[in-house]
Scaffold this motif. Structure first.
Motif, PDB file in Angstrom:
ATOM      1  N   TRP A   1      -0.185 -12.680   9.204  1.00 54.98           N
ATOM      2  CA  TRP A   1       0.300 -12.344   7.860  1.00 54.98           C
ATOM      3  C   TRP A   1      -0.914 -11.870   7.074  1.00 54.98           C
ATOM      4  O   TRP A   1      -1.919 -12.582   6.997  1.00 54.98           O
ATOM      5  CB  TRP A   1       0.889 -13.580   7.216  1.00 54.98           C
ATOM      6  N   GLN A   2      -0.852 -10.677   6.500  1.00 53.24           N
ATOM      7  CA  GLN A   2      -1.930 -10.173   5.664  1.00 53.24           C
ATOM      8  C   GLN A   2      -1.392  -9.894   4.266  1.00 53.24           C
ATOM      9  O   GLN A   2      -0.295  -9.373   4.115  1.00 53.24           O
ATOM     10  CB  GLN A   2      -2.539  -8.900   6.252  1.00 53.24           C
TER      11      GLN A   2
ATOM     12  N   PRO B   1       0.810  -1.229   0.000  1.00 59.73           N
ATOM     13  CA  PRO B   1       0.000   0.000   0.000  1.00 59.73           C
ATOM     14  C   PRO B   1       0.839   1.274   0.000  1.00 59.73           C
ATOM     15  O   PRO B   1       0.348   2.342   0.357  1.00 59.73           O
ATOM     16  CB  PRO B   1      -0.816  -0.136   1.283  1.00 59.73           C
ATOM     17  N   PHE B   2       2.089   1.168  -0.394  1.00 56.26           N
ATOM     18  CA  PHE B   2       2.989   2.322  -0.480  1.00 56.26           C
ATOM     19  C   PHE B   2       3.993   2.070  -1.590  1.00 56.26           C
ATOM     20  O   PHE B   2       4.122   0.955  -2.099  1.00 56.26           O
ATOM     21  CB  PHE B   2       3.713   2.557   0.845  1.00 56.26           C
TER      22      PHE B   2
ATOM     23  N   CYS C   1      -9.777   5.923  -5.799  1.00 58.64           N
ATOM     24  CA  CYS C   1      -8.884   5.127  -4.951  1.00 58.64           C
ATOM     25  C   CYS C   1      -9.472   3.720  -4.854  1.00 58.64           C
ATOM     26  O   CYS C   1     -10.538   3.531  -4.254  1.00 58.64           O
ATOM     27  CB  CYS C   1      -8.754   5.745  -3.559  1.00 58.64           C
ATOM     28  N   VAL C   2      -8.804   2.747  -5.456  1.00 53.43           N
ATOM     29  CA  VAL C   2      -9.365   1.410  -5.562  1.00 53.43           C
ATOM     30  C   VAL C   2      -9.370   0.703  -4.206  1.00 53.43           C
ATOM     31  O   VAL C   2      -8.706   1.130  -3.249  1.00 53.43           O
ATOM     32  CB  VAL C   2      -8.591   0.572  -6.602  1.00 53.43           C
ATOM     33  N   GLY C   3     -10.126  -0.398  -4.131  1.00 56.71           N
ATOM     34  CA  GLY C   3     -10.240  -1.162  -2.885  1.00 56.71           C
ATOM     35  C   GLY C   3      -9.419  -2.429  -2.920  1.00 56.71           C
ATOM     36  O   GLY C   3      -9.093  -2.963  -3.983  1.00 56.71           O
ATOM     37  N   ARG C   4      -9.079  -2.926  -1.740  1.00 49.89           N
ATOM     38  CA  ARG C   4      -8.313  -4.166  -1.620  1.00 49.89           C
ATOM     39  C   ARG C   4      -9.050  -5.143  -0.728  1.00 49.89           C
ATOM     40  O   ARG C   4      -9.517  -4.799   0.361  1.00 49.89           O
ATOM     41  CB  ARG C   4      -6.934  -3.882  -1.012  1.00 49.89           C
TER      42      ARG C   4
ATOM     43  N   ARG D   1      -9.107  -2.386   2.535  1.00 50.07           N
ATOM     44  CA  ARG D   1      -8.228  -1.218   2.424  1.00 50.07           C
ATOM     45  C   ARG D   1      -8.691  -0.302   1.295  1.00 50.07           C
ATOM     46  O   ARG D   1      -9.185  -0.774   0.266  1.00 50.07           O
ATOM     47  CB  ARG D   1      -6.785  -1.637   2.122  1.00 50.07           C
ATOM     48  N   VAL D   2      -8.478   0.984   1.490  1.00 54.21           N
ATOM     49  CA  VAL D   2      -8.552   1.951   0.398  1.00 54.21           C
ATOM     50  C   VAL D   2      -7.117   2.216  -0.028  1.00 54.21           C
ATOM     51  O   VAL D   2      -6.300   2.681   0.775  1.00 54.21           O
ATOM     52  CB  VAL D   2      -9.242   3.256   0.844  1.00 54.21           C
TER      53      VAL D   2
END
Length: 245
Positions: A162-163, A53-54, A214-217, A190-191
């Protein structure tokens, strides 16, 4: 930033000087020692950030200011480690820990001394070290650190998590190979930042979404708990770490 040797890790648990197996060594990440070397290699392979996410980052200062100082060091529940492959020797003085090559980064997050839980994450393995012993040994060392009892040099925690993005099948397979058990898939967990379209859950948004674009996870949640560890999990991890790959 503190001077080299006095860098404030700011982690909620005791921090080892190093975690080490026969083939891999982990040391706490110190920007002045490790940032430039890692960034120089990682900037050639932005794909290692696809499911994170980064990142990727345009400059080493951005990497340090945004991720290391802006997030990890501000949060006592997070810590980052540099991974060194002891089987690969290098003469590059910017890349060594006792002449071992820097293979990537790994960390811990969502750490809870109250609930005796921790998550393994921030996994960024450089491509030339992927599909080798590096990931299994790094994760194995962190599992020992987390789940071994204090008398055996660990923290004595009850749960390690663990994710992973559900589309990151390699990450989920790596976790399951190390003995993590799938608990759930967290839908719309997550966004993601606006430039992470490749990692999205492939579902559309509603009209009027407050973070349009902003897509989703969807996130796979896996874990190893202390009772798994004590009933064969530790031996399984050690056997994986010992394999010649």
């Amino acid at each position: 930033m503190s001077a080299e040797g006095t860098y404030d890790i700011n982690f909620c648990f005791s921090v080892p000087e190093a975690l080490e197996s026969e083939r891999v060594k982990l040391t706490p990440f110190i920007p002045s020692k490790h940032a430039e070397t890692f960034f120089s290699a990682a900037k050639l392979h932005p794909e290692i950030f696809t499911y994170l996410p980064f990142g990727p980052y345009e400059a080493v200062d951005d990497f340090v200011d945004t991720l290391i100082e802006g997030r990890i060091r501000k949060n006592p529940g997070e810590i980052l480690f540099a991974i060194f492959d002891k089987t690969r020797r290098t003469s590059d003085t910017n890349e060594v820990e006792n002449n071992s090559a820097l293979a990537g980064l790994v960390g811990l997050l969502n750490s809870s001394p109250t609930n005796l839980a921790i998550e393994i994450g921030f996994i960024m393995i450089l491509p030339s070290f992927q599909r080798t012993h590096v990931t299994s040994n790094a994760v194995g060392l962190l599992l020992h650190y987390a789940l071994d009892l204090p008398v055996d040099g660990g923290l004595g925690l009850r749960r390690a998590v663990w994710q992973a993005n559900v589309f990151n099948e390699a990450s989920v397979r790596s976790a399951e190979r190390m003995g993590f058990k799938l608990e759930a898939v967290l839908r719309w967990d997550r966004v993601l930042p606006i430039d992470k379209d490749d990692a999205r859950n492939k579902k559309g948004e509603r009209n009027g979404d407050p973070r349009a674009g902003c897509v989703g996870r969807d996130t796979a949640m896996l874990s190893i708990c202390w009772d798994d560890w004590e009933s064969g999990g530790k031996e399984h991890v050690d056997s994986i770490m010992d394999r010649l790959e």
